[in-house]
Design a protein around this motif. Structure first.
Motif, PDB file in Angstrom:
ATOM      1  N   LEU A 182       0.809  -1.227   0.000  1.00  0.00           N
ATOM      2  CA  LEU A 182       0.000   0.000   0.000  1.00  0.00           C
ATOM      3  C   LEU A 182       0.837   1.270   0.000  1.00  0.00           C
ATOM      4  N   ALA A 183       2.067   1.193   0.463  1.00  0.00           N
ATOM      5  CA  ALA A 183       2.869   2.406   0.653  1.00  0.00           C
ATOM      6  C   ALA A 183       3.114   3.132  -0.669  1.00  0.00           C
ATOM      7  N   TRP A 184       3.014   4.448  -0.635  1.00  0.00           N
ATOM      8  CA  TRP A 184       3.250   5.310  -1.802  1.00  0.00           C
ATOM      9  C   TRP A 184       3.128   6.733  -1.277  1.00  0.00           C
ATOM     10  N   CYS A 185       3.414   7.732  -2.094  1.00  0.00           N
ATOM     11  CA  CYS A 185       3.122   9.098  -1.642  1.00  0.00           C
ATOM     12  C   CYS A 185       1.651   9.393  -1.931  1.00  0.00           C
ATOM     13  N   THR A 186       0.909   9.770  -0.893  1.00  0.00           N
ATOM     14  CA  THR A 186      -0.550   9.878  -1.038  1.00  0.00           C
ATOM     15  C   THR A 186      -1.126  11.143  -0.403  1.00  0.00           C
ATOM     16  N   GLU A 187      -0.275  12.129  -0.129  1.00  0.00           N
ATOM     17  CA  GLU A 187      -0.757  13.338   0.552  1.00  0.00           C
ATOM     18  C   GLU A 187      -1.512  14.237  -0.433  1.00  0.00           C
ATOM     19  N   PRO A 188      -2.845  14.424  -0.252  1.00  0.00           N
ATOM     20  CA  PRO A 188      -3.557  15.297  -1.189  1.00  0.00           C
ATOM     21  C   PRO A 188      -3.283  16.758  -0.889  1.00  0.00           C
ATOM     22  N   PRO A 189      -3.383  17.659  -1.893  1.00  0.00           N
ATOM     23  CA  PRO A 189      -3.601  17.308  -3.288  1.00  0.00           C
ATOM     24  C   PRO A 189      -2.299  17.104  -4.061  1.00  0.00           C
ATOM     25  N   GLY A 190      -1.153  17.315  -3.395  1.00  0.00           N
ATOM     26  CA  GLY A 190       0.112  17.335  -4.124  1.00  0.00           C
ATOM     27  C   GLY A 190       0.539  16.031  -4.760  1.00  0.00           C
ATOM     28  N   TYR A 191       0.013  14.894  -4.265  1.00  0.00           N
ATOM     29  CA  TYR A 191       0.543  13.607  -4.729  1.00  0.00           C
ATOM     30  C   TYR A 191       0.300  13.359  -6.219  1.00  0.00           C
ATOM     31  N   TRP A 192      -0.703  14.003  -6.813  1.00  0.00           N
ATOM     32  CA  TRP A 192      -0.956  13.811  -8.237  1.00  0.00           C
ATOM     33  C   TRP A 192       0.259  14.153  -9.099  1.00  0.00           C
ATOM     34  N   SER A 193       0.995  15.186  -8.667  1.00  0.00           N
ATOM     35  CA  SER A 193       2.106  15.632  -9.505  1.00  0.00           C
ATOM     36  C   SER A 193       3.432  15.614  -8.753  1.00  0.00           C
ATOM     37  N   SER A 194       3.448  15.001  -7.590  1.00  0.00           N
ATOM     38  CA  SER A 194       4.664  15.014  -6.767  1.00  0.00           C
ATOM     39  C   SER A 194       5.812  14.262  -7.438  1.00  0.00           C
ATOM     40  N   PRO A 195       7.044  14.835  -7.384  1.00  0.00           N
ATOM     41  CA  PRO A 195       8.208  14.095  -7.901  1.00  0.00           C
ATOM     42  C   PRO A 195       8.527  12.858  -7.060  1.00  0.00           C
ATOM     43  N   LEU A 196       7.937  12.751  -5.879  1.00  0.00           N
ATOM     44  CA  LEU A 196       8.135  11.560  -5.048  1.00  0.00           C
ATOM     45  C   LEU A 196       7.561  10.299  -5.686  1.00  0.00           C
ATOM     46  N   ASN A 197       6.650  10.487  -6.675  1.00  0.00           N
ATOM     47  CA  ASN A 197       6.096   9.309  -7.348  1.00  0.00           C
ATOM     48  C   ASN A 197       7.198   8.458  -8.008  1.00  0.00           C
ATOM     49  N   TYR A 198       8.258   9.128  -8.511  1.00  0.00           N
ATOM     50  CA  TYR A 198       9.296   8.379  -9.232  1.00  0.00           C
ATOM     51  C   TYR A 198      10.090   7.451  -8.310  1.00  0.00           C
ATOM     52  N   PRO A 199      10.637   7.954  -7.196  1.00  0.00           N
ATOM     53  CA  PRO A 199      11.328   7.006  -6.306  1.00  0.00           C
ATOM     54  C   PRO A 199      10.406   5.904  -5.779  1.00  0.00           C
ATOM     55  N   TRP A 200       9.100   6.170  -5.691  1.00  0.00           N
ATOM     56  CA  TRP A 200       8.198   5.108  -5.234  1.00  0.00           C
ATOM     57  C   TRP A 200       8.078   3.980  -6.259  1.00  0.00           C
ATOM     58  N   VAL A 201       8.239   4.296  -7.552  1.00  0.00           N
ATOM     59  CA  VAL A 201       8.261   3.220  -8.552  1.00  0.00           C
ATOM     60  C   VAL A 201       9.474   2.326  -8.299  1.00  0.00           C
ATOM     61  N   GLU A 202      10.651   2.971  -8.128  1.00  0.00           N
ATOM     62  CA  GLU A 202      11.884   2.211  -7.913  1.00  0.00           C
ATOM     63  C   GLU A 202      11.827   1.402  -6.617  1.00  0.00           C
ATOM     64  N   ALA A 203      11.364   2.049  -5.542  1.00  0.00           N
ATOM     65  CA  ALA A 203      11.305   1.371  -4.243  1.00  0.00           C
ATOM     66  C   ALA A 203      10.334   0.192  -4.292  1.00  0.00           C
ATOM     67  N   SER A 204       9.215   0.392  -4.998  1.00  0.00           N
ATOM     68  CA  SER A 204       8.190  -0.649  -5.062  1.00  0.00           C
ATOM     69  C   SER A 204       8.670  -1.831  -5.893  1.00  0.00           C
ATOM     70  N   ALA A 205       9.315  -1.517  -7.016  1.00  0.00           N
ATOM     71  CA  ALA A 205       9.846  -2.589  -7.863  1.00  0.00           C
ATOM     72  C   ALA A 205      10.915  -3.370  -7.096  1.00  0.00           C
ATOM     73  N   GLY A 206      11.752  -2.645  -6.355  1.00  0.00           N
ATOM     74  CA  GLY A 206      12.796  -3.304  -5.561  1.00  0.00           C
ATOM     75  C   GLY A 206      12.198  -4.199  -4.483  1.00  0.00           C
ATOM     76  N   LEU A 207      11.146  -3.737  -3.843  1.00  0.00           N
ATOM     77  CA  LEU A 207      10.483  -4.528  -2.803  1.00  0.00           C
ATOM     78  C   LEU A 207       9.929  -5.829  -3.384  1.00  0.00           C
ATOM     79  N   VAL A 208       9.250  -5.724  -4.521  1.00  0.00           N
ATOM     80  CA  VAL A 208       8.675  -6.930  -5.136  1.00  0.00           C
ATOM     81  C   VAL A 208       9.790  -7.882  -5.555  1.00  0.00           C
ATOM     82  N   ARG A 209      10.890  -7.337  -6.060  1.00  0.00           N
ATOM     83  CA  ARG A 209      12.013  -8.180  -6.477  1.00  0.00           C
ATOM     84  C   ARG A 209      12.570  -8.962  -5.295  1.00  0.00           C
ATOM     85  N   GLU A 210      12.779  -8.275  -4.169  1.00  0.00           N
ATOM     86  CA  GLU A 210      13.286  -8.948  -2.966  1.00  0.00           C
ATOM     87  C   GLU A 210      12.279  -9.991  -2.462  1.00  0.00           C
TER      88      GLU A 210
END
Lengths: 302, 302
Positions: free
Chosen positions: A71-99
């Motif tokens: 479930l973890a991701w950047c989700t703080e409204p309203p900024g999360y729609w365009s937050s640059p934090l979305n990009y590291p969350w892709v990497e972190a999430s992919a890494g988590l699934v890989r592990e």
């Protein structure tokens, strides 16, 4: 190797998921970047910031979970729609699934949203509606799903992907629709609605959590919409709240002219969820909104 | 060369169109295969069976109308969906438009339906939703539109095509939803709903007639949805009728599981109609259903 690893466990939806899993006596490993809160029943807390390199690997090596609900991701409204934090969350999430997959994990449920669809189609079907995310958040969630599904397919791990529509419930952030209308009502003011005629799909957070747990424990794979499937206008939600609060305010029911670039209707086709995971919503809109009103009244009074 | 030729003028929708045109003092030539009924104001009746070869040519030569609103088709429920009469109506309609254009006609409005869309998409947009009619009626209406649009484009005559969604109103055939629920209510019986959880787009027949007249008198060309744009479940329509009738019957609000081949939602995107023809619906569902109840009560009492 056992238990369910739940990330984002302190979030709006994470809290509701933990309640359900704990009530079922599941072995739950809850992860949050914040210090450990009170935990219901069988929940064990782990503090970890998944955006820190190496954190996911250490976490998975320690727990060796059988299932992952991410479930973890950047989700703080309203900024999360365009937050640059979305990009590291892709990497972190992919890494988590890989592990997770590398350590022998057997079931993955990722969590996305209606933001992945082309909203011009309005009624969203997993099999039919084109994906065309219009936000950074939507693009990143969609990209992570593609990576996750391929990784899991390569490893023979069944993976499902929940697309959440409009959730509401006690504890929601005050800027969102339901709290904003309740708080305006408590102040005796008319609510300001950004898109009064817009039709959306509202689902109580406990129903959504129940859907996620049902999905996790089912054999369903691929994308699955998580919504009520019931179209309701924003005005109707607001009017229902005002009526339940005993307000005499009557909102203009006539839908204003929807501008060309707007999204007059955004509703989930929920047949994959109801037929595949055997799930049904339990909390109707009246009861759910009533609960939110009580929650905010108690909070404002304290 | 003057006036508006209205075919299918004795039909459910035709009657409502004539009332509006007559009220505006338009020169109206109403066509029906049946003998002339009473005609409001400025309406002149012409008896002609458009399925008879040569009938359209004689009619157009006699009247030389400036505009054509072509409502006539086979529309008897429930058989019209698969009736073989749909085929001759394509030929007769194409012939009528050909004669109209050849005689110097200047504006065409053809009338189709939501049956032309691929219903799996649910929310129907003229520009976006694929066409994939699933019935003989839908296939024939769609084929006629293609012919009509090409003919009119070749002749430089602006043509529009109204796609009707679910109409209701006084005088509707008794097998359809609203009369069936009203008549069950009058007998004190529970209505039997074929698709209780289905969400549809309901528009009062006078609002639809008003939309057609607005479209005819606008410069809009191409396909235009004619609906309310407001999603309402069949159960909610039925419950509203029962409540208005003073019944204490409460229908099960929980939508049953929609089977895979069903159409859970079918709603019009009405932005082309509202922005292009400047039209707004005037009759809300409560008022419209109340009118239907009064109509059937008066009829059953007489």
């Amino acid at each position: 190797m056992s238990g369910i690893l739940v990330t984002g466990a302190r979030g709006f939806l994470g809290g509701a998921v933990l309640e359900i899993l704990a009530a079922r006596g599941a072995e739950v490993h809850a992860v949050s970047s914040a210090p450990h809160p009170e935990a219901p029943g069988s929940v064990r807390w782990h503090q970890a910031d998944l955006l820190v390199p190496g954190a996911a690997r250490a976490l998975v090596a320690r727990i060796r979970p059988e299932a992952l609900l991410h479930l973890a991701w950047c989700t703080e409204p309203p900024g999360y729609w365009s937050s640059p934090l979305n990009y590291p969350w892709v990497e972190a999430s992919a890494g988590l699934v890989r592990e997770f997959v590398a350590s022998g994990g057997r079931r993955v449920l990722g969590v996305g949203s209606c933001a992945e669809y082309d909203w011009r189609y309005g009624y969203c079907s997993e099999e039919l509606t084109p994906l065309a995310p219009g936000t950074t958040y939507g693009v990143c969630k969609d990209a992570f799903r593609r990576i996750m599904e391929r990784m899991c397919a390569d490893a023979g791990v069944p993976a499902a992907w929940a697309r959440l529509f409009h959730l509401y419930g006690p504890g929601e952030r005050p800027v969102r629709l339901v709290p904003a209308v309740v708080l305006a009502g408590l102040r005796g003011e008319a609510p300001r609605l950004a898109e009064p005629g817009a039709v959306r799909d509202f689902l109580h957070v406990r129903d959504a959590a129940d859907a996620l747990v049902s999905l996790l424990q089912s054999g369903v794979t691929g994308a699955v919409n998580v919504g009520s499937g019931i179209p309701v206008s924003v005005t109707r939600v607001a009017q229902t709240i005002l009526d339940l609060m005993g307000s005499h305010l009557v909102l203009d029911a006539a839908p204003p002219q929807a501008p060309p670039g707007s999204t007059p209707l955004l509703v989930a086709d929920v047949r994959r969820l109801t037929s595949g995971a055997g799930w049904r919503p339990r909390i109707d809109l009246h009861a759910g909104l009533g609960e939110c009103i009580d929650w905010w009244r108690a909070r404002e009074a304290s």
